[in-house]
Motif scaffolding. Structure first.
Motif, PDB file in Angstrom:
ATOM      1  N   VAL A  82       4.480  -4.283  -6.686  1.00  0.00           N
ATOM      2  CA  VAL A  82       3.081  -3.962  -6.954  1.00  0.00           C
ATOM      3  C   VAL A  82       2.640  -2.975  -5.883  1.00  0.00           C
ATOM      4  CG1 VAL A  82       0.710  -4.833  -7.085  1.00  0.00           C
ATOM      5  CG2 VAL A  82       2.612  -6.224  -7.971  1.00  0.00           C
ATOM      6  N   TYR A  83       2.191  -1.812  -6.341  1.00  0.00           N
ATOM      7  CA  TYR A  83       1.649  -0.800  -5.438  1.00  0.00           C
ATOM      8  C   TYR A  83       0.131  -0.915  -5.412  1.00  0.00           C
ATOM      9  CZ  TYR A  83       6.104   1.749  -6.039  1.00  0.00           C
ATOM     10  OH  TYR A  83       7.422   2.136  -6.072  1.00  0.00           O
ATOM     11  N   MET A  84      -0.464  -0.589  -4.245  1.00  0.00           N
ATOM     12  CA  MET A  84      -1.912  -0.496  -4.104  1.00  0.00           C
ATOM     13  C   MET A  84      -2.207   0.856  -3.466  1.00  0.00           C
ATOM     14  SD  MET A  84      -2.512  -4.155  -2.198  1.00  0.00           S
ATOM     15  CE  MET A  84      -1.416  -3.725  -0.836  1.00  0.00           C
ATOM     16  N   SER A  85      -3.196   1.557  -4.003  1.00  0.00           N
ATOM     17  CA  SER A  85      -3.530   2.835  -3.392  1.00  0.00           C
ATOM     18  C   SER A  85      -4.861   3.348  -3.887  1.00  0.00           C
ATOM     19  CB  SER A  85      -2.455   3.877  -3.686  1.00  0.00           C
ATOM     20  OG  SER A  85      -2.757   5.079  -3.001  1.00  0.00           O
ATOM     21  N   GLY A  86      -5.516   4.092  -3.027  1.00  0.00           N
ATOM     22  CA  GLY A  86      -6.712   4.810  -3.423  1.00  0.00           C
ATOM     23  C   GLY A  86      -6.339   6.226  -3.807  1.00  0.00           C
ATOM     24  N   GLY A  87      -5.943   7.011  -2.826  1.00  0.00           N
ATOM     25  CA  GLY A  87      -5.688   8.420  -3.047  1.00  0.00           C
ATOM     26  C   GLY A  87      -4.378   8.765  -3.720  1.00  0.00           C
ATOM     27  N   SER A  88      -3.387   7.889  -3.686  1.00  0.00           N
ATOM     28  CA  SER A  88      -2.067   8.216  -4.221  1.00  0.00           C
ATOM     29  C   SER A  88      -1.767   7.566  -5.570  1.00  0.00           C
ATOM     30  CB  SER A  88      -0.983   7.798  -3.222  1.00  0.00           C
ATOM     31  OG  SER A  88      -1.145   8.475  -2.005  1.00  0.00           O
ATOM     32  N   GLY A 107       6.733   6.079  -8.384  1.00  0.00           N
ATOM     33  CA  GLY A 107       6.945   4.634  -8.451  1.00  0.00           C
ATOM     34  C   GLY A 107       8.297   4.252  -9.022  1.00  0.00           C
ATOM     35  N   VAL A 108       8.774   3.085  -8.627  1.00  0.00           N
ATOM     36  CA  VAL A 108      10.029   2.578  -9.182  1.00  0.00           C
ATOM     37  C   VAL A 108       9.765   2.016 -10.580  1.00  0.00           C
ATOM     38  CG1 VAL A 108      11.046   2.080  -6.915  1.00  0.00           C
ATOM     39  CG2 VAL A 108       9.764   0.290  -8.102  1.00  0.00           C
ATOM     40  N   PRO A 109      10.779   1.992 -11.444  1.00  0.00           N
ATOM     41  CA  PRO A 109      10.598   1.425 -12.784  1.00  0.00           C
ATOM     42  C   PRO A 109      10.156  -0.041 -12.724  1.00  0.00           C
ATOM     43  CG  PRO A 109      12.690   2.605 -12.624  1.00  0.00           C
ATOM     44  CD  PRO A 109      12.120   2.518 -11.234  1.00  0.00           C
ATOM     45  N   ARG A 110       9.471  -0.467 -13.766  1.00  0.00           N
ATOM     46  CA  ARG A 110       9.001  -1.861 -13.896  1.00  0.00           C
ATOM     47  C   ARG A 110       8.149  -2.279 -12.707  1.00  0.00           C
ATOM     48  NH1 ARG A 110      14.127  -1.954 -14.080  1.00  0.00           N
ATOM     49  NH2 ARG A 110      14.356  -3.557 -12.516  1.00  0.00           N
ATOM     50  N   SER A 111       7.251  -1.400 -12.303  1.00  0.00           N
ATOM     51  CA  SER A 111       6.306  -1.694 -11.233  1.00  0.00           C
ATOM     52  C   SER A 111       4.894  -1.561 -11.789  1.00  0.00           C
ATOM     53  CB  SER A 111       6.507  -0.734 -10.054  1.00  0.00           C
ATOM     54  OG  SER A 111       6.246   0.601 -10.433  1.00  0.00           O
ATOM     55  N   VAL A 112       3.930  -1.968 -10.980  1.00  0.00           N
ATOM     56  CA  VAL A 112       2.522  -1.897 -11.371  1.00  0.00           C
ATOM     57  C   VAL A 112       1.744  -1.218 -10.252  1.00  0.00           C
ATOM     58  CG1 VAL A 112       0.453  -3.289 -11.834  1.00  0.00           C
ATOM     59  CG2 VAL A 112       2.651  -3.993 -12.788  1.00  0.00           C
ATOM     60  N   MET A 113       0.781  -0.385 -10.634  1.00  0.00           N
ATOM     61  CA  MET A 113      -0.125   0.240  -9.663  1.00  0.00           C
ATOM     62  C   MET A 113      -1.497  -0.397  -9.823  1.00  0.00           C
ATOM     63  SD  MET A 113      -1.150   2.333  -7.304  1.00  0.00           S
ATOM     64  CE  MET A 113       0.174   3.497  -7.003  1.00  0.00           C
ATOM     65  N   VAL A 114      -2.052  -0.874  -8.728  1.00  0.00           N
ATOM     66  CA  VAL A 114      -3.419  -1.394  -8.708  1.00  0.00           C
ATOM     67  C   VAL A 114      -4.230  -0.441  -7.842  1.00  0.00           C
ATOM     68  CG1 VAL A 114      -4.915  -3.332  -8.127  1.00  0.00           C
ATOM     69  CG2 VAL A 114      -2.589  -3.763  -8.956  1.00  0.00           C
ATOM     70  N   PRO A 115      -5.101   0.374  -8.469  1.00  0.00           N
ATOM     71  CA  PRO A 115      -5.874   1.341  -7.692  1.00  0.00           C
ATOM     72  C   PRO A 115      -6.941   0.664  -6.834  1.00  0.00           C
ATOM     73  CG  PRO A 115      -6.174   1.701 -10.071  1.00  0.00           C
ATOM     74  CD  PRO A 115      -5.319   0.487  -9.900  1.00  0.00           C
ATOM     75  N   LYS A 116      -7.162   1.222  -5.635  1.00  0.00           N
ATOM     76  CA  LYS A 116      -8.246   0.760  -4.765  1.00  0.00           C
ATOM     77  C   LYS A 116      -9.511   1.509  -5.159  1.00  0.00           C
ATOM     78  CE  LYS A 116      -5.446  -0.238  -0.662  1.00  0.00           C
ATOM     79  NZ  LYS A 116      -5.175   0.151   0.725  1.00  0.00           N
ATOM     80  N   ASN A 153      -2.512   8.317  -8.509  1.00  0.00           N
ATOM     81  CA  ASN A 153      -2.149   9.260  -9.569  1.00  0.00           C
ATOM     82  C   ASN A 153      -0.684   9.706  -9.480  1.00  0.00           C
ATOM     83  OD1 ASN A 153      -2.622  10.721  -7.203  1.00  0.00           O
ATOM     84  ND2 ASN A 153      -3.255  12.546  -8.311  1.00  0.00           N
ATOM     85  N   MET A 154       0.002   9.415  -8.394  1.00  0.00           N
ATOM     86  CA  MET A 154       1.399   9.810  -8.217  1.00  0.00           C
ATOM     87  C   MET A 154       2.378   8.737  -8.676  1.00  0.00           C
ATOM     88  SD  MET A 154       0.925  11.638  -4.491  1.00  0.00           S
ATOM     89  CE  MET A 154       2.669  11.635  -4.169  1.00  0.00           C
ATOM     90  N   TRP A 155       1.868   7.607  -9.145  1.00  0.00           N
ATOM     91  CA  TRP A 155       2.713   6.465  -9.504  1.00  0.00           C
ATOM     92  C   TRP A 155       3.756   6.807 -10.552  1.00  0.00           C
ATOM     93  CZ3 TRP A 155       1.615   2.916 -13.925  1.00  0.00           C
ATOM     94  CH2 TRP A 155       2.507   1.846 -13.975  1.00  0.00           C
ATOM     95  N   ALA A 156       3.388   7.536 -11.592  1.00  0.00           N
ATOM     96  CA  ALA A 156       4.344   7.854 -12.661  1.00  0.00           C
ATOM     97  C   ALA A 156       5.541   8.627 -12.115  1.00  0.00           C
ATOM     98  CB  ALA A 156       3.654   8.643 -13.767  1.00  0.00           C
ATOM     99  N   ASP A 194       0.870  -1.160   0.000  1.00  0.00           N
ATOM    100  CA  ASP A 194       0.000   0.000   0.000  1.00  0.00           C
ATOM    101  C   ASP A 194       0.917   1.222   0.000  1.00  0.00           C
ATOM    102  OD1 ASP A 194      -2.269   1.604   0.223  1.00  0.00           O
ATOM    103  OD2 ASP A 194      -2.470   1.307   2.378  1.00  0.00           O
ATOM    104  N   ILE A 195       0.397   2.360  -0.426  1.00  0.00           N
ATOM    105  CA  ILE A 195       1.193   3.588  -0.422  1.00  0.00           C
ATOM    106  C   ILE A 195       1.046   4.327   0.903  1.00  0.00           C
ATOM    107  CG2 ILE A 195       1.540   5.843  -1.519  1.00  0.00           C
ATOM    108  CD1 ILE A 195       2.373   3.360  -3.195  1.00  0.00           C
ATOM    109  N   ASP A 196      -0.174   4.556   1.324  1.00  0.00           N
ATOM    110  CA  ASP A 196      -0.441   5.320   2.538  1.00  0.00           C
ATOM    111  C   ASP A 196      -0.461   4.368   3.734  1.00  0.00           C
ATOM    112  OD1 ASP A 196      -0.782   7.728   1.018  1.00  0.00           O
ATOM    113  OD2 ASP A 196      -2.716   6.930   0.385  1.00  0.00           O
ATOM    114  N   LEU A 197       0.651   4.373   4.483  1.00  0.00           N
ATOM    115  CA  LEU A 197       0.830   3.410   5.563  1.00  0.00           C
ATOM    116  C   LEU A 197       0.781   4.037   6.948  1.00  0.00           C
ATOM    117  CD1 LEU A 197       3.730   1.362   3.926  1.00  0.00           C
ATOM    118  CD2 LEU A 197       1.321   0.657   4.153  1.00  0.00           C
ATOM    119  N   GLY A 198       0.260   5.240   7.060  1.00  0.00           N
ATOM    120  CA  GLY A 198       0.217   5.900   8.360  1.00  0.00           C
ATOM    121  C   GLY A 198       1.552   6.528   8.691  1.00  0.00           C
ATOM    122  N   ALA A 199       1.848   6.650   9.981  1.00  0.00           N
ATOM    123  CA  ALA A 199       3.105   7.265  10.415  1.00  0.00           C
ATOM    124  C   ALA A 199       4.288   6.408   9.982  1.00  0.00           C
ATOM    125  CB  ALA A 199       3.098   7.431  11.929  1.00  0.00           C
TER     126      ALA A 199
END
Length: 127
Positions: free
Chosen positions: A83-89, A97-106, A91-94, A57-62
């Motif tokens: 593999v990234y997962m995120s709702g609010g973030s 995010g690290v190269p050769r990764s995937v974003m799966v939106p929540k 749109n920041m993947w490009a 996940d991207i937003d992991l709290g503190a």
């Protein structure tokens, strides 16, 4: 018998973490679970080379966010699938995010995570 493919799963929301744990283990993956960026960093520092992929996940709290966890992971294992997962973030993947990764939106269905991990592992196997 094929060796188990070990993934690091980082998710601060307990219900999502439980759902993904069940889904990924049902698919035959081995998991190390982290509920925040600090636990993820510790797991990576303890032995990043054992992991074939990071699902975070991207937003992991503190503490460190998913972007920082992935950069740290790639610093230790440059070929690690991410593999990234995120709702609010998402749109920041490009930019973040690290190269050769995937974003799966929540919200997502668990099969999307399986597909993302499998596709990245298949691509990595071809390198």
């Amino acid at each position: 018998m094929d060796p188990i493919i070990l993934l690091l799963l980082v998710e601060d929301e307990a219900l999502i973490r439980l759902l993904l744990e069940e889904t990924l283990t049902d698919e035959g993956f081995g998991l190390v679970l982290a509920k925040d960026g600090h636990q993820a960093m510790a797991a990576l520092t303890a032995g990043a080379a054992r992991f074939r992929a990071l699902v975070t996940d991207i937003d992991l709290g503190a503490g460190p966010d998913g972007w920082a966890v992935a950069r740290h992971a790639r610093g230790l294992v440059p070929e690690l699938s991410v593999v990234y997962m995120s709702g609010g973030s998402a749109n920041m993947w490009a930019a973040e995010g690290v190269p050769r990764s995937v974003m799966v939106p929540k919200p997502f269905v668990p099969a999307q995570i399986i597909t993302a991990v499998s596709n990245l592992l298949n691509e990595a196997g071809g390198r």
